[in-house]
Design an enzyme around this catalytic site. Structure first.
Site, PDB file in Angstrom:
ATOM      1  N   CYS A  34       9.515  25.751 -24.447  1.00  8.93           N
ATOM      2  CA  CYS A  34      10.023  24.603 -25.207  1.00  8.93           C
ATOM      3  C   CYS A  34       9.017  24.180 -26.267  1.00  8.93           C
ATOM      4  CB  CYS A  34      10.258  23.400 -24.280  1.00  8.93           C
ATOM      5  SG  CYS A  34      11.348  23.706 -22.887  1.00  8.93           S
ATOM      6  N   CYS A  38      10.520  18.418 -26.485  1.00 10.02           N
ATOM      7  CA  CYS A  38      11.781  18.724 -25.799  1.00 10.02           C
ATOM      8  C   CYS A  38      12.319  17.476 -25.094  1.00 10.02           C
ATOM      9  CB  CYS A  38      11.586  19.855 -24.794  1.00 10.02           C
ATOM     10  SG  CYS A  38      13.121  20.378 -23.989  1.00 10.02           S
ATOM     11  N   ARG A  63      12.164  32.662 -22.049  1.00 10.16           N
ATOM     12  CA  ARG A  63      13.257  32.579 -23.011  1.00 10.16           C
ATOM     13  C   ARG A  63      13.277  31.188 -23.643  1.00 10.16           C
ATOM     14  NH1 ARG A  63      17.344  29.421 -21.473  1.00 10.16           N
ATOM     15  NH2 ARG A  63      17.804  29.072 -19.253  1.00 10.16           N
ATOM     16  N   CYS A  65      14.348  27.574 -24.908  1.00 11.85           N
ATOM     17  CA  CYS A  65      15.145  26.459 -24.392  1.00 11.85           C
ATOM     18  C   CYS A  65      16.377  26.252 -25.273  1.00 11.85           C
ATOM     19  CB  CYS A  65      14.293  25.190 -24.375  1.00 11.85           C
ATOM     20  SG  CYS A  65      15.179  23.693 -23.925  1.00 11.85           S
ATOM     21  N   CYS A  68      16.008  22.210 -26.978  1.00 11.55           N
ATOM     22  CA  CYS A  68      15.091  21.868 -28.078  1.00 11.55           C
ATOM     23  C   CYS A  68      14.929  22.977 -29.108  1.00 11.55           C
ATOM     24  CB  CYS A  68      13.725  21.465 -27.527  1.00 11.55           C
ATOM     25  SG  CYS A  68      12.756  22.816 -26.800  1.00 11.55           S
ATOM     26  N   ASP A 443      -8.722  16.180 -64.506  1.00  4.49           N
ATOM     27  CA  ASP A 443      -7.368  15.803 -64.910  1.00  4.49           C
ATOM     28  C   ASP A 443      -7.344  14.357 -65.401  1.00  4.49           C
ATOM     29  OD1 ASP A 443      -4.285  16.472 -64.569  1.00  4.49           O
ATOM     30  OD2 ASP A 443      -4.602  14.448 -63.789  1.00  4.49           O
TER      31      ASP A 443
END
Length: 493
Positions: A34, A38, A63, A65, A68, A443
């Site tokens: 996650c 999350c 794997r 989530c 989220c 500048d």
């Protein structure tokens, strides 16, 4: 940061979105990873482990989530504030180099051996270039699956997969869903590309770390927009994109919690690189907490930061284009610079069609300008020489300004060219190279703002005072510029 377990646990327990993209939380009991913010109930601390990249999580067997969507979190700001091998490699991978040229091509662009690149990425990110590119391909595939109706076979190759089987296996492994299941779960979107329509419009949301102040970011892009290449229309900044497989048109709209992005591409294989370039142009992977926190330590800058925090550095989608435009803008007004650039575009840019607006051309590449006749330019003779010399050096590769560039080397090469003083070199370093510490003490607008605030206003004295703002001096420039009543500091009504 992922090695600081106590700090990571605190971020997860407080659901702190500022750390999204800095690290990823993998839960050993569920095998899910996650983002820190999350929304689900945080796991027990002893069940958390932390990784520096989504690719490392995937490589370790976790794997993504489904709540989220950690693969779509803002990118790590590390890669925008560093110019070492790992940071340059990550920018190139984000630019799709591994998908187009493989790991040997990545190594060649970096000037290192394949083994050296793999070893350093693995040591710092827990994943090698192939795994990092694979994670990016999975994210691109999910975007195409959820936001278009393109056939899965077209999506597989557009996302950079070598086969349908690899595409299917990767999607199942990363998201625990088959491609068809991902599409079925996605909300129906308007403007999705219908099947078989490569020129269809993709509607996406580009995340960022809050706060983000859009005024100077979009104001600068619109005020300096080159007619035919860029425009402000219906509350969106629109421009043409020159991409590896074709071209595109993007419309970017600021919203409080995301940037709306509508992309029309002639080839869907350019999706990843188009998103990467738009994120880079809008500086969306910046860490405003770190930037503003450092600048607030100066009591004279603090009120500016507190008044409008979250300013970003407006950058570019094409480094060579910006360098050419920087030369055209030397010692002239913003309006005059736009006029010079528009003439160059009309004479040498490649025409494109834009059914939705007034975009007509791609900005000419260095190769397009290689045969430029300096006598056709309505510029002083010295400026013509500066421009044609720059174009030759960009076209033959003697100067590289891409995402793999070494910032110090690029500065040195530019300084050697006639007509390149400190201002031109530093504005290219800030907006094209992306150096967050680029500084413009000479500048006129910066010197005027410094004087009004009670800061030293001579270049040498201001540079000495600005040492305390490092490594974020380019952001200090944005806050100083914002004190002036100039169109670059506000979005058109």
């Amino acid at each position: 940061m992922h090695t600081d377990t106590e700090r990571c646990v605190r971020a997860v327990q407080s659901k702190d979105a500022r750390f999204d993209g800095w690290f990823f939380t993998a839960v050993v009991t569920t095998r899910i990873y996650c983002r820190p913010s999350c929304p689900v109930v945080p796991p027990k601390a002893e069940n958390m482990t932390f990784y520096p990249s989504a690719a490392a999580c995937q490589q370790a067997g976790f794997r993504a989530c489904k709540r989220c969507r950690p693969d779509s979190s803002p990118g790590s700001p590390e890669w925008n504030q560093r110019a070492d091998l790992v940071a340059r490699a990550m920018r190139l991978i984000g630019d799709g180099v591994v998908d187009r040229d493989g790991v040997p091509g990545l190594a060649a662009r970096l000037g290192y051996s394949t083994r050296q690149v793999e070893r350093q990425l693995l040591a710092e990110l827990g994943a090698g270039p192939l795994a990092l590119a694979r994670a990016q391909r999975a994210q691109t595939a999910r975007l195409l699956i959820e936001t278009t109706e393109l056939p899965m076979a077209e999506i597989a190759f557009a996302a950079g997969f070598s086969s349908i089987r690899t595409f299917n296996d990767t999607v199942r492994e990363v998201f625990a869903l088959a491609p068809g299941e991902l599409r079925a779960r996605a909300p129906k979107r308007t403007g999705a590309a219908p099947a078989g329509t490569p020129g269809g419009v993709l509607s996406l949301r580009l995340p960022f770390r809050a706060p983000l102040n859009p005024d100077n970011l979009f104001g600068h892009l619109v005020a300096t927009a080159v007619p035919g290449v860029e425009e402000w229309r219906n509350g969106a900044y629109r421009r043409t994109l020159n991409l590896p497989y074709g071209h595109g048109v993007v419309a970017l709209t600021p919203h409080p919690e995301h940037i709306g992005c509508r992309l029309s591409l002639t080839d869907p294989r350019d999706l990843t690189i188009a998103i990467s370039r738009c994120r880079r142009m809008l500086d969306l992977d910046a860490d405003p907490a770190a930037v503003d926190g450092r600048l607030r330590t100066d009591p004279l800058l603090a009120p500016l930061v507190d008044k409008a925090p979250g300013r970003r550095v407006p950058r570019t989608v094409d480094e060579a284009e910006f360098a050419v435009r920087a030369v055209l803008g030397q010692q002239v007004s913003t309006a005059a610079a736009r006029t010079h650039a528009a003439r160059l575009v009309t004479a040498h840019g490649r025409p494109v069609e834009d059914p939705e607006g007034g975009l007509t051309h791609l900005f000419p590449t260095p190769d397009d300008l290689a045969a430029l006749d300096p006598d056709t330019l309505a510029l002083p003779r010295s400026r013509r020489s500066t421009l044609t010399t720059l174009v030759r050096h960009l076209a033959d590769g003697r100067i590289g300004l891409g995402v793999a560039s070494d910032w110090d080397e690029a500065r040195a090469r530019l300084t050697e060219l006639p007509g390149f003083g400190p201002w031109t070199v530093e504005v290219i370093a800030m907006r094209a190279l992306g150096d967050p510490d680029a500084f413009l003490p000479s500048d006129l607008g910066i010197r005027r703002a410094a004087k009004e605030l009670g800061l030293p206003h001579t270049p040498a004295a201001l540079t000495a005072r600005a040492a305390a703002w490092r490594p974020w001096r380019a952001y200090a420039v944005q806050y100083l510029w914002a004190t002036d009543d100039h169109p670059i500091n506000s979005i058109p009504a």
